[in-house]
Design a protein around this motif. Structure first.
Motif, short mmCIF file in Angstrom:
data_model
loop_
_atom_site.label_atom_id
_atom_site.label_comp_id
_atom_site.label_asym_id
_atom_site.label_seq_id
_atom_site.Cartn_x
_atom_site.Cartn_y
_atom_site.Cartn_z
N TYR A 1 50.42 17.42 -12.34
CA TYR A 1 50.24 18.70 -11.63
C TYR A 1 51.15 18.81 -10.42
CZ TYR A 1 48.21 22.19 -8.55
OH TYR A 1 48.04 23.25 -7.72
N ILE A 2 51.29 17.73 -9.65
CA ILE A 2 52.09 17.79 -8.43
C ILE A 2 53.54 18.13 -8.77
CG2 ILE A 2 52.94 16.46 -6.47
CD1 ILE A 2 50.02 17.23 -6.30
N GLU A 3 54.05 17.57 -9.87
CA GLU A 3 55.42 17.85 -10.25
C GLU A 3 55.58 19.26 -10.82
OE1 GLU A 3 53.75 15.17 -11.06
OE2 GLU A 3 54.79 13.61 -9.94
N LYS A 4 54.54 19.80 -11.42
CA LYS A 4 54.64 21.09 -12.11
C LYS A 4 54.18 22.28 -11.27
CE LYS A 4 53.76 18.88 -16.57
NZ LYS A 4 52.76 18.70 -17.64
N GLN A 5 53.59 22.00 -10.10
CA GLN A 5 52.95 23.10 -9.38
C GLN A 5 53.97 24.15 -8.91
OE1 GLN A 5 51.05 21.96 -5.78
NE2 GLN A 5 52.64 20.53 -5.16
N ASP A 6 55.22 23.75 -8.69
CA ASP A 6 56.22 24.73 -8.28
C ASP A 6 56.47 25.76 -9.37
OD1 ASP A 6 56.50 23.51 -5.85
OD2 ASP A 6 58.15 22.22 -6.49
N GLN A 7 56.42 25.31 -10.63
CA GLN A 7 56.61 26.24 -11.74
C GLN A 7 55.32 26.96 -12.11
OE1 GLN A 7 57.52 22.92 -11.97
NE2 GLN A 7 59.67 23.25 -11.46
N GLY A 8 54.19 26.41 -11.66
CA GLY A 8 52.91 27.01 -11.99
C GLY A 8 52.57 26.90 -13.46
N ILE A 9 53.08 25.87 -14.14
CA ILE A 9 52.88 25.73 -15.58
C ILE A 9 52.15 24.42 -15.87
CG2 ILE A 9 54.03 25.50 -17.81
CD1 ILE A 9 56.34 27.12 -16.64
N VAL A 10 51.16 24.49 -16.72
CA VAL A 10 50.48 23.28 -17.19
C VAL A 10 50.62 23.25 -18.70
CG1 VAL A 10 48.31 22.04 -17.33
CG2 VAL A 10 48.85 23.38 -15.29
N LYS A 11 51.34 22.27 -19.22
CA LYS A 11 51.57 22.18 -20.65
C LYS A 11 50.41 21.46 -21.33
CE LYS A 11 56.60 22.23 -20.25
NZ LYS A 11 57.87 21.50 -20.52
N THR A 12 49.81 22.11 -22.29
CA THR A 12 48.71 21.50 -23.04
C THR A 12 48.93 21.76 -24.52
OG1 THR A 12 47.38 23.51 -22.88
CG2 THR A 12 47.08 21.86 -21.16
N ASN A 13 48.15 21.12 -25.33
CA ASN A 13 48.25 21.27 -26.78
C ASN A 13 47.23 22.29 -27.29
OD1 ASN A 13 50.25 19.28 -26.91
ND2 ASN A 13 48.70 17.67 -26.91
N ASP A 14 47.17 23.44 -26.64
CA ASP A 14 46.17 24.44 -26.98
C ASP A 14 46.75 25.47 -27.94
OD1 ASP A 14 44.52 23.17 -25.19
OD2 ASP A 14 45.06 24.49 -23.54
N LEU A 15 45.85 26.06 -28.70
CA LEU A 15 46.21 27.15 -29.60
C LEU A 15 45.22 28.28 -29.36
CD1 LEU A 15 48.30 27.77 -31.80
CD2 LEU A 15 46.58 27.14 -33.49
N PHE A 16 45.70 29.35 -28.76
CA PHE A 16 44.84 30.45 -28.33
C PHE A 16 43.75 29.91 -27.39
CE2 PHE A 16 46.51 31.92 -32.48
CZ PHE A 16 47.28 32.96 -31.99
N ILE A 17 42.48 30.10 -27.72
CA ILE A 17 41.41 29.67 -26.81
C ILE A 17 40.91 28.27 -27.12
CG2 ILE A 17 40.63 32.04 -26.42
CD1 ILE A 17 38.29 31.44 -28.34
N PHE A 18 41.51 27.60 -28.09
CA PHE A 18 40.99 26.31 -28.54
C PHE A 18 41.83 25.15 -28.07
CE2 PHE A 18 39.58 29.43 -31.76
CZ PHE A 18 38.20 29.28 -31.60
N ARG A 19 41.17 24.01 -27.91
CA ARG A 19 41.82 22.77 -27.50
C ARG A 19 42.00 21.87 -28.72
NH1 ARG A 19 37.79 19.04 -24.72
NH2 ARG A 19 37.22 18.78 -26.90
N PHE A 20 43.17 21.27 -28.80
CA PHE A 20 43.44 20.30 -29.86
C PHE A 20 43.97 19.02 -29.23
CE2 PHE A 20 43.82 24.38 -32.00
CZ PHE A 20 43.05 24.17 -33.12
N LYS A 21 43.54 17.92 -29.75
CA LYS A 21 44.03 16.64 -29.26
C LYS A 21 45.44 16.40 -29.77
CE LYS A 21 39.48 14.48 -28.86
NZ LYS A 21 38.63 13.34 -29.25
#
Length: 473
Positions: free
Chosen positions: A430-450
């Protein structure tokens, strides 16, 4: 109470540090992000609240000062205290020394205060069980998120690494451990102290242990760690803030009886956890509890960059390890919806911005909550009774399952609660990405995937899309 509009002035607090906040005049309008209120003569000014910051828990603090050097890793401090009590059963301790006499501690905590009302305690427990999961939702996405704006509390959390562990699974586990205490207090029998309230006492001992270690290694503290005001903040978060969230943020109508019962339950928990009786008076009514809550917010609520780190750390830990299969934007959006636009920006959860799908999903969830709250609010005693019995059993099972049947003994003397170096780097980046305001996750629409399953799901959906296109074109 004098007229609140006697002196009209506005005090915007966003740029004023807590140490510089002076006693407001009666009638001043206090502006703190999404919170606006008029200061009255019933509010507690900073000059009064500052006194609470120099008061810890004399009973527990005296115990650690006397016996702290004898404790070893994994010692059960509550059992140690109980043995002291038995060894000194003939010790004479009159009323004048009861507040500082740890020989009678295990007996004193079982004595109920004069204002204790068993029936109201039961009403408070049943209120939580009837409306569950709404109070649980408000605790995780409103109370905890909002609470990180108190800098003095953050100092303790960072130095002990209690909610900022490098392993996000450890952060999630500690959130559930905190919930463990609440569940046992809510689901237990009022007349069975050990079953219901012993975890509260163990948390009180944990607070004493933190004070002991922090004061031993860092004697330059301007106030006592985990002092009376800090304890009031925690108590308000689990009591008044939950009611406020349900009524003012979710639109749930709560009866006066349920309000009073729930506040009374937490007033008793506050008494057990070591808050002085004189500071628990406001918990007798909802309006007076609101006043003390506003007073403490004015006194030292000030989100910082560390606040954003802790907020994101907790949300990410919850997102990765909870059983709810929702995307990170969904969890972020739940807190945004409850906390408000301005406060969300101050806490760093205003990004990533919610897309149309997530906004629709979150609105659907809150509409479902309002319908559920309306149904529960109906006078259906037979259904309520069955619901309460089921959830008393189910909640304990869920906590044990989440902790893999390893419930935390809060009273154990642990090495990991020693002071560590402050580490602002978050494993989720988060500290490295907060300037871009982006959090990369493996989500698809409203769902979470491992991670392990995301590639397979993505390929399957692409293949399905290819088939659909070929069928209709």
């Amino acid at each position: 109470m004098s007229c609140p509009f006697g002196h009209v002035s506005e005090i915007p607090l966003i740029s004023i540090k807590p140490a510089q906040r002076t006693d407001p005049q009666i009638g001043s309008k206090i502006i703190l992000y999404d919170l606006n209120f008029i200061w009255t003569d019933e509010h507690w000014p900073p000059s009064k609240l500052n006194q609470l910051r120099s008061i810890g828990d004399p009973v527990i603090d005296r115990f650690f000062d006397t016996y702290g050097h004898q404790l070893q890793h994994n010692d059960d401090i509550y059992q140690f205290l109980d043995e002291l009590n038995r060894k000194n059963s003939e010790h004479i301790c009159d009323d004048s020394c009861r507040n500082v006499c740890f020989f009678t501690f295990t007996k004193t905590i079982r004595q109920r205060p004069a204002w204790f009302d068993r029936d109201q305690i039961i009403v408070g427990q049943e209120f939580f069980l009837k409306y569950y999961p709404l109070p649980v939702f408000s605790i995780f996405f409103y109370t905890l998120t909002l609470g990180y704006g108190f800098q003095q509390l953050n100092n303790v959390l960072i130095r002990t690494q209690y909610l900022s562990a490098v392993d996000l699974h450890e952060t999630y586990r500690r959130l559930i451990e905190t919930f463990q205490m609440i569940v046992y207090a809510i689901c237990g029998n009022v007349d069975n102290f050990n079953e219901t309230f012993l975890d509260v006492i163990r948390v009180r001992i944990l607070h004493g242990m933190v004070r002991h270690k922090l004061r031993k290694l860092h004697r330059a503290y301007q106030s006592i760690p985990v002092n009376q005001e800090d304890s009031l903040v925690t108590l308000l978060g689990f009591s008044f803030a939950v009611l406020q969230c349900l009524e003012e943020r979710m639109g749930i109508s709560i009866s006066t009886k349920d309000r009073q019962g729930y506040l009374h339950l937490w007033r008793y928990i506050g008494w057990l956890i070591g808050i002085r009786d004189e500071y628990l008076g406001p918990f007798s009514t909802y309006d007076s509890t609101r006043i003390i809550s506003e007073s403490i917010f004015y006194h030292f609520y000030a989100p910082s960059s560390m606040t954003k780190h802790l907020v994101h750390h907790s949300l990410m830990g919850f997102y990765l390890h909870t059983i709810l299969p929702f995307s990170f934007q969904s969890f972020n959006g739940f807190s945004q919806k409850l906390i408000g636009k301005e406060m969300s920006a101050a806490l760093g959860i205003d990004r990533p911005e919610l897309d149309l799908v997530h906004r629709g999903f979150i609105e659907f969830i809150f509409r479902a909550f309002r319908i559920y709250g309306w149904i529960v609010g109906l006078n259906l005693p037979m259904i309520h009774r069955r619901l309460i019995v089921y959830r008393r059993r189910r909640l304990k099972y869920d906590v044990r399952k989440a902790l893999k049947n390893r419930l935390r003994n809060f009273a154990l003397f642990r090495n990991e609660t020693s002071v560590h170096q402050t580490n602002v780097n978050c494993p989720c980046g988060y500290i490295e990405k907060q300037d871009q305001g982006i959090v990369k996750t493996n989500d698809l629409f409203i769902f979470r995937f491992k991670q392990s399953s995301f590639n397979f799901v993505a390929i399957f959906l692409l293949f399905l899309t290819f088939i659909v296109i070929n069928l209709f074109i």
